[in-house]
Design a protein around this motif. Structure first.
Motif, PDB file in Angstrom:
ATOM      1  N   VAL A 151       0.855  -1.185   0.000  1.00 21.33           N
ATOM      2  CA  VAL A 151       0.000   0.000   0.000  1.00 21.33           C
ATOM      3  C   VAL A 151       0.887   1.229   0.000  1.00 21.33           C
ATOM      4  O   VAL A 151       1.804   1.344   0.817  1.00 21.33           O
ATOM      5  CB  VAL A 151      -0.935   0.024   1.236  1.00 21.33           C
ATOM      6  N   SER A 152       0.607   2.135  -0.918  1.00 22.53           N
ATOM      7  CA  SER A 152       1.273   3.432  -0.959  1.00 22.53           C
ATOM      8  C   SER A 152       0.179   4.476  -0.884  1.00 22.53           C
ATOM      9  O   SER A 152      -0.776   4.433  -1.665  1.00 22.53           O
ATOM     10  CB  SER A 152       2.062   3.569  -2.264  1.00 22.53           C
ATOM     11  N   LEU A 153       0.291   5.395   0.065  1.00 18.80           N
ATOM     12  CA  LEU A 153      -0.744   6.415   0.186  1.00 18.80           C
ATOM     13  C   LEU A 153      -0.155   7.737   0.638  1.00 18.80           C
ATOM     14  O   LEU A 153       0.939   7.795   1.187  1.00 18.80           O
ATOM     15  CB  LEU A 153      -1.854   5.968   1.137  1.00 18.80           C
ATOM     16  N   ARG A 154      -0.914   8.783   0.360  1.00 17.08           N
ATOM     17  CA  ARG A 154      -0.588  10.110   0.869  1.00 17.08           C
ATOM     18  C   ARG A 154      -1.774  10.563   1.690  1.00 17.08           C
ATOM     19  O   ARG A 154      -2.933  10.301   1.348  1.00 17.08           O
ATOM     20  CB  ARG A 154      -0.320  11.080  -0.284  1.00 17.08           C
ATOM     21  N   ALA A 155      -1.464  11.246   2.810  1.00 23.78           N
ATOM     22  CA  ALA A 155      -2.516  11.665   3.729  1.00 23.78           C
ATOM     23  C   ALA A 155      -2.173  12.997   4.374  1.00 23.78           C
ATOM     24  O   ALA A 155      -1.010  13.331   4.553  1.00 23.78           O
ATOM     25  CB  ALA A 155      -2.718  10.608   4.815  1.00 23.78           C
ATOM     26  N   GLY A 162       2.642  16.861  22.974  1.00 23.51           N
ATOM     27  CA  GLY A 162       1.934  18.099  23.276  1.00 23.51           C
ATOM     28  C   GLY A 162       2.068  19.187  22.223  1.00 23.51           C
ATOM     29  O   GLY A 162       1.377  20.196  22.289  1.00 23.51           O
ATOM     30  N   GLU A 163       2.937  19.004  21.252  1.00 18.97           N
ATOM     31  CA  GLU A 163       3.130  19.988  20.181  1.00 18.97           C
ATOM     32  C   GLU A 163       2.182  19.668  19.026  1.00 18.97           C
ATOM     33  O   GLU A 163       2.249  18.574  18.449  1.00 18.97           O
ATOM     34  CB  GLU A 163       4.569  19.967  19.660  1.00 18.97           C
ATOM     35  N   LYS A 164       1.314  20.616  18.690  1.00 18.29           N
ATOM     36  CA  LYS A 164       0.382  20.395  17.587  1.00 18.29           C
ATOM     37  C   LYS A 164       1.128  20.380  16.258  1.00 18.29           C
ATOM     38  O   LYS A 164       2.121  21.081  16.084  1.00 18.29           O
ATOM     39  CB  LYS A 164      -0.690  21.480  17.580  1.00 18.29           C
ATOM     40  N   PHE A 165       0.627  19.557  15.343  1.00 16.43           N
ATOM     41  CA  PHE A 165       1.192  19.488  13.999  1.00 16.43           C
ATOM     42  C   PHE A 165       0.094  19.222  12.992  1.00 16.43           C
ATOM     43  O   PHE A 165      -0.975  18.709  13.330  1.00 16.43           O
ATOM     44  CB  PHE A 165       2.277  18.399  13.906  1.00 16.43           C
ATOM     45  N   SER A 166       0.363  19.585  11.772  1.00 15.79           N
ATOM     46  CA  SER A 166      -0.514  19.291  10.640  1.00 15.79           C
ATOM     47  C   SER A 166       0.395  19.235   9.416  1.00 15.79           C
ATOM     48  O   SER A 166       1.068  20.226   9.113  1.00 15.79           O
ATOM     49  CB  SER A 166      -1.582  20.364  10.468  1.00 15.79           C
ATOM     50  N   GLU A 167       0.447  18.078   8.770  1.00 18.68           N
ATOM     51  CA  GLU A 167       1.322  17.954   7.614  1.00 18.68           C
ATOM     52  C   GLU A 167       0.841  16.856   6.684  1.00 18.68           C
ATOM     53  O   GLU A 167       0.000  16.039   7.043  1.00 18.68           O
ATOM     54  CB  GLU A 167       2.765  17.713   8.021  1.00 18.68           C
ATOM     55  N   ALA A 197       5.687  -4.332   7.623  1.00 19.09           N
ATOM     56  CA  ALA A 197       6.661  -3.267   7.411  1.00 19.09           C
ATOM     57  C   ALA A 197       5.926  -1.992   7.022  1.00 19.09           C
ATOM     58  O   ALA A 197       4.907  -2.045   6.319  1.00 19.09           O
ATOM     59  CB  ALA A 197       7.657  -3.646   6.320  1.00 19.09           C
ATOM     60  N   ALA A 198       6.448  -0.860   7.491  1.00 17.87           N
ATOM     61  CA  ALA A 198       5.846   0.432   7.157  1.00 17.87           C
ATOM     62  C   ALA A 198       6.922   1.502   7.153  1.00 17.87           C
ATOM     63  O   ALA A 198       7.912   1.413   7.889  1.00 17.87           O
ATOM     64  CB  ALA A 198       4.752   0.780   8.163  1.00 17.87           C
ATOM     65  N   HIS A 199       6.694   2.490   6.326  1.00 19.89           N
ATOM     66  CA  HIS A 199       7.607   3.618   6.225  1.00 19.89           C
ATOM     67  C   HIS A 199       6.772   4.877   6.033  1.00 19.89           C
ATOM     68  O   HIS A 199       5.743   4.855   5.367  1.00 19.89           O
ATOM     69  CB  HIS A 199       8.542   3.438   5.024  1.00 19.89           C
ATOM     70  N   CYS A 200       7.204   5.961   6.639  1.00 19.41           N
ATOM     71  CA  CYS A 200       6.496   7.227   6.574  1.00 19.41           C
ATOM     72  C   CYS A 200       7.487   8.332   6.233  1.00 19.41           C
ATOM     73  O   CYS A 200       8.589   8.355   6.767  1.00 19.41           O
ATOM     74  CB  CYS A 200       5.840   7.492   7.925  1.00 19.41           C
ATOM     75  N   SER A 201       7.084   9.236   5.336  1.00 17.18           N
ATOM     76  CA  SER A 201       7.930  10.371   4.959  1.00 17.18           C
ATOM     77  C   SER A 201       7.083  11.632   4.887  1.00 17.18           C
ATOM     78  O   SER A 201       5.908  11.569   4.515  1.00 17.18           O
ATOM     79  CB  SER A 201       8.559  10.157   3.584  1.00 17.18           C
ATOM     80  N   ARG A 202       7.697  12.765   5.222  1.00 13.82           N
ATOM     81  CA  ARG A 202       7.029  14.044   5.016  1.00 13.82           C
ATOM     82  C   ARG A 202       6.976  14.335   3.526  1.00 13.82           C
ATOM     83  O   ARG A 202       7.919  14.069   2.791  1.00 13.82           O
ATOM     84  CB  ARG A 202       7.801  15.163   5.690  1.00 13.82           C
ATOM     85  N   ILE A 203       5.876  14.941   3.090  1.00 12.59           N
ATOM     86  CA  ILE A 203       5.764  15.420   1.722  1.00 12.59           C
ATOM     87  C   ILE A 203       6.113  16.899   1.766  1.00 12.59           C
ATOM     88  O   ILE A 203       5.441  17.680   2.449  1.00 12.59           O
ATOM     89  CB  ILE A 203       4.347  15.203   1.152  1.00 12.59           C
ATOM     90  N   THR A 204       7.144  17.273   1.072  1.00 11.83           N
ATOM     91  CA  THR A 204       7.610  18.653   1.135  1.00 11.83           C
ATOM     92  C   THR A 204       7.193  19.468  -0.091  1.00 11.83           C
ATOM     93  O   THR A 204       7.487  20.657  -0.149  1.00 11.83           O
ATOM     94  CB  THR A 204       9.151  18.703   1.267  1.00 11.83           C
ATOM     95  N   MET A 205       6.566  18.846  -1.036  1.00 11.44           N
ATOM     96  CA  MET A 205       6.150  19.563  -2.251  1.00 11.44           C
ATOM     97  C   MET A 205       4.674  19.831  -2.230  1.00 11.44           C
ATOM     98  O   MET A 205       3.917  19.164  -1.655  1.00 11.44           O
ATOM     99  CB  MET A 205       6.517  18.754  -3.482  1.00 11.44           C
TER     100      MET A 205
END
Length: 129
Positions: A85-89, A97-102, A121-129
């Motif tokens: 499974v490949s997804l973007r969310a 305690g630090e709020k985030f949204s990305e 197995a799982a991997h997570c990356s930030r989307i910077t574009m």
């Protein structure tokens, strides 16, 4: 595998993915325990390797609290007794305690053992574009 079995396989994985999304949002450690393989390898968005116990502890302790997981797109590749499974969310919540949204990209491998689907197995990356 035939097209018909691929479609059934994909529908089952979609259901597993939704159960995972809801468990993550609820911080439901019991449900996550069922969905994650005992020998899970998870690489988070900062490149840290985590085990199943590590991942469950983040939810159990309240270190991670999610309030939104909006699936932007998802590709499911059925395999014999597995699925990729490949997804973007869009994910929002609080970490220590630090709020985030990305926006994050995830890759997960689901494996069927003794009739049960779990993430191995799982991997997570930030989307910077």
């Amino acid at each position: 595998m035939t097209i018909a079995s691929d479609t059934i396989h994909e529908a089952v994985i979609e259901q597993c993915e939704e159960r995972l999304r809801l468990a993550m949002l609820a911080g439901d450690v019991e449900a996550l325990n069922t969905l994650l393989a005992d020998d899970l390898i998870f690489i988070d968005h900062q490149g840290r390797r985590a085990s199943k116990a590590d991942d469950l502890q983040v939810y159990r302790s309240g270190v991670l609290e999610l309030v939104q997981i909006e699936i932007l797109d998802r590709i499911i590749k059925p395999l014999d007794n597995a699925a990729l499974v490949s997804l973007r969310a869009r994910v929002a919540g609080a970490y220590y305690g630090e709020k985030f949204s990305e926006k994050l990209a995830y890759t997960r491998v689901w494996s069927r053992t003794s009739g049960a689907w779990t993430i191995i197995a799982a991997h997570c990356s930030r989307i910077t574009m």
